[in-house]
Design a protein around this motif. Sequence first.
Motif, PDB file in Angstrom:
ATOM      1  N   GLU A  64     -67.928  17.065  15.706  1.00  8.76           N
ATOM      2  CA  GLU A  64     -69.355  17.073  16.041  1.00  8.76           C
ATOM      3  C   GLU A  64     -69.749  15.965  17.008  1.00  8.76           C
ATOM      4  O   GLU A  64     -70.851  15.979  17.575  1.00  8.76           O
ATOM      5  CB  GLU A  64     -70.205  16.981  14.770  1.00  8.76           C
ATOM      6  N   ASP A  65     -68.870  15.002  17.218  1.00 12.01           N
ATOM      7  CA  ASP A  65     -69.136  13.920  18.167  1.00 12.01           C
ATOM      8  C   ASP A  65     -68.508  14.180  19.540  1.00 12.01           C
ATOM      9  O   ASP A  65     -68.550  13.306  20.411  1.00 12.01           O
ATOM     10  CB  ASP A  65     -68.602  12.590  17.623  1.00 12.01           C
ATOM     11  N   CYS A  66     -67.939  15.381  19.728  1.00 15.97           N
ATOM     12  CA  CYS A  66     -67.222  15.683  20.963  1.00 15.97           C
ATOM     13  C   CYS A  66     -67.998  16.644  21.856  1.00 15.97           C
ATOM     14  O   CYS A  66     -68.586  17.621  21.382  1.00 15.97           O
ATOM     15  CB  CYS A  66     -65.864  16.307  20.641  1.00 15.97           C
ATOM     16  N   LEU A  67     -67.947  16.367  23.140  1.00 16.78           N
ATOM     17  CA  LEU A  67     -68.492  17.245  24.164  1.00 16.78           C
ATOM     18  C   LEU A  67     -67.332  17.830  24.964  1.00 16.78           C
ATOM     19  O   LEU A  67     -66.521  17.089  25.525  1.00 16.78           O
ATOM     20  CB  LEU A  67     -69.418  16.466  25.105  1.00 16.78           C
ATOM     21  N   VAL A  68     -67.263  19.141  25.019  1.00 14.56           N
ATOM     22  CA  VAL A  68     -66.230  19.845  25.777  1.00 14.56           C
ATOM     23  C   VAL A  68     -66.811  20.301  27.106  1.00 14.56           C
ATOM     24  O   VAL A  68     -67.904  20.880  27.144  1.00 14.56           O
ATOM     25  CB  VAL A  68     -65.706  21.058  24.983  1.00 14.56           C
ATOM     26  N   ILE A  69     -66.087  20.059  28.199  1.00 17.08           N
ATOM     27  CA  ILE A  69     -66.499  20.516  29.520  1.00 17.08           C
ATOM     28  C   ILE A  69     -65.498  21.566  29.974  1.00 17.08           C
ATOM     29  O   ILE A  69     -64.304  21.279  30.131  1.00 17.08           O
ATOM     30  CB  ILE A  69     -66.554  19.355  30.541  1.00 17.08           C
ATOM     31  N   GLU A  70     -65.978  22.779  30.227  1.00 12.35           N
ATOM     32  CA  GLU A  70     -65.107  23.915  30.522  1.00 12.35           C
ATOM     33  C   GLU A  70     -65.696  24.792  31.618  1.00 12.35           C
ATOM     34  O   GLU A  70     -66.900  24.739  31.895  1.00 12.35           O
ATOM     35  CB  GLU A  70     -64.921  24.774  29.267  1.00 12.35           C
ATOM     36  N   ASP A  71     -64.835  25.612  32.205  1.00 16.93           N
ATOM     37  CA  ASP A  71     -65.302  26.576  33.206  1.00 16.93           C
ATOM     38  C   ASP A  71     -64.994  28.016  32.820  1.00 16.93           C
ATOM     39  O   ASP A  71     -65.538  28.937  33.430  1.00 16.93           O
ATOM     40  CB  ASP A  71     -64.640  26.286  34.567  1.00 16.93           C
ATOM     41  N   ALA A  72     -64.128  28.230  31.836  1.00 19.19           N
ATOM     42  CA  ALA A  72     -63.628  29.572  31.551  1.00 19.19           C
ATOM     43  C   ALA A  72     -63.959  30.016  30.128  1.00 19.19           C
ATOM     44  O   ALA A  72     -64.053  29.190  29.211  1.00 19.19           O
ATOM     45  CB  ALA A  72     -62.117  29.609  31.753  1.00 19.19           C
ATOM     46  N   PRO A  73     -64.131  31.326  29.930  1.00 17.86           N
ATOM     47  CA  PRO A  73     -64.475  31.841  28.598  1.00 17.86           C
ATOM     48  C   PRO A  73     -63.506  31.434  27.499  1.00 17.86           C
ATOM     49  O   PRO A  73     -63.925  31.110  26.387  1.00 17.86           O
ATOM     50  CB  PRO A  73     -64.477  33.365  28.808  1.00 17.86           C
ATOM     51  N   SER A  74     -62.193  31.438  27.769  1.00 14.27           N
ATOM     52  CA  SER A  74     -61.232  31.095  26.714  1.00 14.27           C
ATOM     53  C   SER A  74     -61.392  29.642  26.284  1.00 14.27           C
ATOM     54  O   SER A  74     -61.296  29.325  25.092  1.00 14.27           O
ATOM     55  CB  SER A  74     -59.801  31.347  27.185  1.00 14.27           C
ATOM     56  N   GLY A  75     -61.648  28.752  27.231  1.00 18.68           N
ATOM     57  CA  GLY A  75     -61.848  27.349  26.894  1.00 18.68           C
ATOM     58  C   GLY A  75     -63.154  27.113  26.173  1.00 18.68           C
ATOM     59  O   GLY A  75     -63.237  26.287  25.252  1.00 18.68           O
ATOM     60  N   VAL A  76     -64.186  27.829  26.598  1.00 21.74           N
ATOM     61  CA  VAL A  76     -65.480  27.722  25.920  1.00 21.74           C
ATOM     62  C   VAL A  76     -65.347  28.153  24.465  1.00 21.74           C
ATOM     63  O   VAL A  76     -65.824  27.475  23.549  1.00 21.74           O
ATOM     64  CB  VAL A  76     -66.543  28.573  26.643  1.00 21.74           C
ATOM     65  N   ARG A  77     -64.681  29.273  24.227  1.00 24.36           N
ATOM     66  CA  ARG A  77     -64.491  29.747  22.859  1.00 24.36           C
ATOM     67  C   ARG A  77     -63.686  28.751  22.043  1.00 24.36           C
ATOM     68  O   ARG A  77     -63.990  28.501  20.874  1.00 24.36           O
ATOM     69  CB  ARG A  77     -63.780  31.111  22.906  1.00 24.36           C
ATOM     70  N   SER A  78     -62.677  28.152  22.652  1.00 22.71           N
ATOM     71  CA  SER A  78     -61.867  27.146  21.972  1.00 22.71           C
ATOM     72  C   SER A  78     -62.729  25.990  21.493  1.00 22.71           C
ATOM     73  O   SER A  78     -62.639  25.556  20.336  1.00 22.71           O
ATOM     74  CB  SER A  78     -60.776  26.638  22.920  1.00 22.71           C
ATOM     75  N   GLY A  79     -63.590  25.470  22.373  1.00 23.41           N
ATOM     76  CA  GLY A  79     -64.443  24.350  22.012  1.00 23.41           C
ATOM     77  C   GLY A  79     -65.479  24.705  20.969  1.00 23.41           C
ATOM     78  O   GLY A  79     -65.739  23.938  20.032  1.00 23.41           O
ATOM     79  N   LEU A  80     -66.080  25.880  21.114  1.00 19.86           N
ATOM     80  CA  LEU A  80     -67.095  26.311  20.150  1.00 19.86           C
ATOM     81  C   LEU A  80     -66.491  26.489  18.762  1.00 19.86           C
ATOM     82  O   LEU A  80     -67.067  26.054  17.751  1.00 19.86           O
ATOM     83  CB  LEU A  80     -67.736  27.622  20.614  1.00 19.86           C
ATOM     84  N   ASP A  81     -65.326  27.128  18.696  1.00 23.05           N
ATOM     85  CA  ASP A  81     -64.695  27.360  17.392  1.00 23.05           C
ATOM     86  C   ASP A  81     -64.172  26.067  16.774  1.00 23.05           C
ATOM     87  O   ASP A  81     -63.911  26.008  15.564  1.00 23.05           O
ATOM     88  CB  ASP A  81     -63.559  28.369  17.523  1.00 23.05           C
ATOM     89  N   ALA A  82     -64.029  25.022  17.602  1.00 25.11           N
ATOM     90  CA  ALA A  82     -63.652  23.707  17.077  1.00 25.11           C
ATOM     91  C   ALA A  82     -64.863  22.958  16.531  1.00 25.11           C
ATOM     92  O   ALA A  82     -64.714  21.850  16.002  1.00 25.11           O
ATOM     93  CB  ALA A  82     -62.984  22.884  18.173  1.00 25.11           C
ATOM     94  N   GLY A  83     -66.042  23.540  16.670  1.00 24.64           N
ATOM     95  CA  GLY A  83     -67.252  22.911  16.148  1.00 24.64           C
ATOM     96  C   GLY A  83     -67.817  21.839  17.056  1.00 24.64           C
ATOM     97  O   GLY A  83     -68.507  20.925  16.589  1.00 24.64           O
ATOM     98  N   MET A  84     -67.560  21.958  18.359  1.00 28.52           N
ATOM     99  CA  MET A  84     -67.974  20.944  19.324  1.00 28.52           C
ATOM    100  C   MET A  84     -69.108  21.442  20.210  1.00 28.52           C
ATOM    101  O   MET A  84     -69.355  22.649  20.308  1.00 28.52           O
ATOM    102  CB  MET A  84     -66.775  20.540  20.185  1.00 28.52           C
ATOM    103  N   THR A  85     -69.803  20.510  20.839  1.00 30.23           N
ATOM    104  CA  THR A  85     -70.778  20.858  21.860  1.00 30.23           C
ATOM    105  C   THR A  85     -70.008  21.261  23.117  1.00 30.23           C
ATOM    106  O   THR A  85     -69.052  20.593  23.500  1.00 30.23           O
ATOM    107  CB  THR A  85     -71.690  19.663  22.178  1.00 30.23           C
TER     108      THR A  85
END
Length: 218
Positions: A151-172
């Motif tokens: 919950e303290d992490c911010l993920v910066i992504e450009d692609a759907p697979s990476g976005v899903r990875s970050g979201l499912d990890a419980g991150m912003t």
Amino acid sequence: MKYVLLDVDGTLIDAVDNQRRVWRTWSRRHGLDGDEVYRVALRTRPLETFAEVAPGRDPQQCLALLHELEDEDVRTGTYTAFDGAAELLDGLRPGTWAVVTSNYAHRVRGRFARTGLRVPEVLVDAAAVEEGKPSPVPYLRAAALLGAAPEDCLVIEDAPSGVRSGLDAGMTVWGVNAAAAVDGVHRHFATLRTAVREILAFASGRDTSDASDGPDRS
């Protein structure tokens, strides 16, 4: 403390032309249409791509050739860091950021060296995890190495697979370098440059929810 986890290709480094060139060369070696293979490769991992476009070929031989071509491209290809990438990495404090990639560490370090970007202390690559994006495992691994709660992490992504990875990890998750927001991102920026100030503000613990360019909370 806040932490920033960054994708590499398409987020920090513009490698689209390199990836297209590698896949076209790979396709030519196998007598396949390069454009069609590249379209498949954009949405699947290599072994899945081989299974779809070359089901009768030995997947390990296919992978070996792909790795050979990618390594050669790192040595000889031209790479460009996205505008704002150097400023962003230089502005992040040691121990508060990592890169998370579906590529391999030696190629990422080679690309960073070619573009002059600050080399990360923490790098989670394809060899570091058993499950790649869109699984949450890569981003959770990076958080663990930093000693960070998701919950303290911010993920910066450009692609759907990476976005899903970050979201499912419980991150912003914030999306960059795309004309339209990837489904699910908490905020969207058309370019990395426009996101730099807000990313650094997040990293410093300042609230950026009322920023002028506005969030995308789809």
